[in-house]
Design an enzyme around this catalytic site. Structure first.
Site, PDB file in Angstrom:
ATOM      1  N   LYS A 125       0.847  -1.134  -0.033  1.00  0.00           N
ATOM      2  CA  LYS A 125      -0.178  -0.172  -0.161  1.00  0.00           C
ATOM      3  C   LYS A 125       0.833   1.159   0.167  1.00  0.00           C
ATOM      4  CE  LYS A 125      -0.754  -0.265   5.047  1.00  0.00           C
ATOM      5  NZ  LYS A 125      -1.094   0.398   5.817  1.00  0.00           N
ATOM      6  N   TYR A 177      16.658  30.230   7.629  1.00  0.00           N
ATOM      7  CA  TYR A 177      15.191  30.872   8.095  1.00  0.00           C
ATOM      8  C   TYR A 177      15.167  31.024   9.552  1.00  0.00           C
ATOM      9  CZ  TYR A 177      12.985  30.583   3.407  1.00  0.00           C
ATOM     10  OH  TYR A 177      12.613  30.772   2.019  1.00  0.00           O
TER      11      TYR A 177
HETATM   12  C1  PLP Z   1      -3.839  -4.521   8.446  1.00  0.00           C
HETATM   13  C2  PLP Z   1      -2.438  -4.146   8.190  1.00  0.00           C
HETATM   14  N1  PLP Z   1      -1.646  -5.212   7.955  1.00  0.00           N
HETATM   15  C3  PLP Z   1      -0.215  -5.303   7.684  1.00  0.00           C
HETATM   16  C4  PLP Z   1       0.386  -4.124   7.603  1.00  0.00           C
HETATM   17  C5  PLP Z   1       1.812  -4.075   7.571  1.00  0.00           C
HETATM   18  O1  PLP Z   1       2.547  -3.751   8.550  1.00  0.00           O
HETATM   19  P1  PLP Z   1       3.968  -3.582   8.914  1.00  0.00           P
HETATM   20  O2  PLP Z   1       4.526  -2.375   7.880  1.00  0.00           O
HETATM   21  O3  PLP Z   1       4.243  -3.143  10.184  1.00  0.00           O
HETATM   22  O4  PLP Z   1       4.858  -4.908   8.440  1.00  0.00           O
HETATM   23  C6  PLP Z   1      -0.446  -2.936   7.906  1.00  0.00           C
HETATM   24  C7  PLP Z   1       0.337  -1.631   7.920  1.00  0.00           C
HETATM   25  O5  PLP Z   1      -0.269  -0.324   8.292  1.00  0.00           O
HETATM   26  C8  PLP Z   1      -1.692  -3.037   8.115  1.00  0.00           C
HETATM   27  O6  PLP Z   1      -2.478  -1.913   8.244  1.00  0.00           O
END
Ligand code: PLP
Length: 401
Positions: free
Chosen positions: A69, A289
């Protein structure tokens, strides 16, 4: 004085098919876009694939997904996901339907795309058309997906999220009771996974055992189906947390899933930025700044082409460091939109010259170190990586890309 970049075959983000066997940042800089770039972000696809294999081995016998994601945590899902598919990953997790649809365009047949963000209104057809498995976060979504599946006459897969302590998304205790006592609410669906998410996996917290117990208790009341609990850090909590599918994200990209202990993952990115000017300064001058940095005596300041508009966190003002001339050099003064200023007084004259590169993130400046200096987490450093960087992907050939 340009730092050396990771060796291996490279291709630039703007021309992904033009992989060559060139091997240094200097060589990359011979292409015109790189030659004028203020900063070069190098992403090692082979290291990401190697990290996934490490996590897969740790997850076994459970399967191991890849959370891609937020554009693979800022690193480019269109390049990262195919590399992971070649490495053997079959399940990919995103947050939004748009991310899922984009991913479908780059993933091979036989891969599964799971979308965490639920079932937005009237999106059922899009989920079905693009073969995306929704994570259903409340009973209303379960009902809408079930009605759609029955209408289409096909048992569509669904991941159903049970909240075990995050109080963010997922079926809470009341909804769990209703589902457990009325299992016909699932008629016409295939439960691909019962899923939950850990709130404190990176810490030695009693929350972990409490959530594990709550998840187990929920599973005991629900129809049998595979289950998924562990994120990156969850994989290091012990075999109890692995269930049938692990969902690591940050560890794939080199963030340490075991804070306070040595990082078991390989570094994946390096970010090098160009020195634009080197200035001699002396007391009572100030830098930047707000005139927040007062020069203590005679010294040198290098102005470097990166700023908060590139995602280089403003909280690193007066706190961060870069690596240049074989040593760490402190970021002084406020971070500007396009520039930072670095105190290089401790380096010999001529050690840092205009056009040299300084390492902002990389082997000498791991992403977790940069995050700590900026008072944030590696996730935020990665997902903020800017759009102005000239991106170079290495290791694609190693992954057969
Ligand atoms: C539902 C869910 N599963 C897995 C993950 C992966 O987590 P990580 O990046 O801590 O491995 C996330 C990340 O936010 C998540 O929201």
């Amino acid at each position: 004085m340009a730092p050396s970049a990771p060796s291996g075959s490279i291709s630039t983000a703007s021309s992904p098919s033009s992989a060559t066997s060139t091997s240094t940042t200097a060589a990359v800089a011979s292409t015109s876009e790189a030659a004028r770039a203020g900063a070069i972000l190098t992403i090692d696809l082979a290291a990401i694939a190697a990290n996934w294999r490490t996590l897969r081995d740790r997850a076994g016998p459970a399967a191991c997904a890849a959370v891609v994601k937020a554009d693979a945590y800022g690193l480019g899902a269109a390049r990262v996901a195919p590399a992971l598919a070649v490495a053997g990953c079959r399940s990919f997790v995103v947050a939004t339907l748009d991310e899922a649809i984009a991913l479908r365009g780059v993933l091979p047949e036989g891969t599964e795309v799971i979308c965490l963000g639920g079932l937005p209104a009237d999106s059922e057809g899009e989920f079905q058309r693009h073969a995306v498995t929704p994570v259903l976060n409340h009973l209303g979504e379960v009902e809408r997906w079930r009605v759609f599946a029955r209408w289409r006459g096909t048992p569509y897969p669904a991941v159903i999220h049970i909240d075990t302590g995050m109080n963010r998304l997922g079926l809470g205790p009341d909804e769990l009771d209703r589902l457990a006592t009325e299992p016909d609410r699932l008629d016409g669906l295939t439960v691909r996974l019962w899923m939950s998410h850990l709130a404190c996996a990176e810490a030695d917290s009693p929350m972990n055992a409490a959530q594990l117990a709550a998840f187990r208790a929920a599973l005991a009341r629900l129809p049998a189906a595979p289950a998924s609990l562990a994120n990156s850090s969850g994989l290091f909590l012990g075999s109890d947390y692995r269930f049938d599918l692990a969902r690591p994200g940050c560890a794939l990209y080199g963030v340490n899933p075991t804070p306070g202990r040595p990082n078991p993952m390989s570094g994946v990115i390096r970010l090098d930025a160009r020195v634009l000017q080197v200035r001699n300064v002396d007391s009572p001058m100030t830098v930047g700044y707000g005139a927040t940095h007062r020069v203590a005596g005679s010294g040198k300041v290098a102005t470097v082409a990166v700023g908060y508009a590139d995602g280089y966190a403003r909280t690193l003002s007066g706190r961060g460091h870069v690596h240049v001339g074989g040593a760490a050099a402190p970021v002084v003064g406020r971070i500007s939109m396009d520039l930072i200023t670095v105190d290089i007084s401790h380096l010999p004259d001529g050690a840092v010259v205009p056009n040299a590169f300084v390492e902002l993130i990389g082997p000498s400046r791991p992403v977790d170190t940069v995050a700590e200096e900026g008072g944030t987490i590696g996730y935020e450093i990665l997902t903020a990586l800017g759009r102005r960087y000239h991106r170079v992907y290495t290791g694609g050939a190693a992954e057969g890309l």
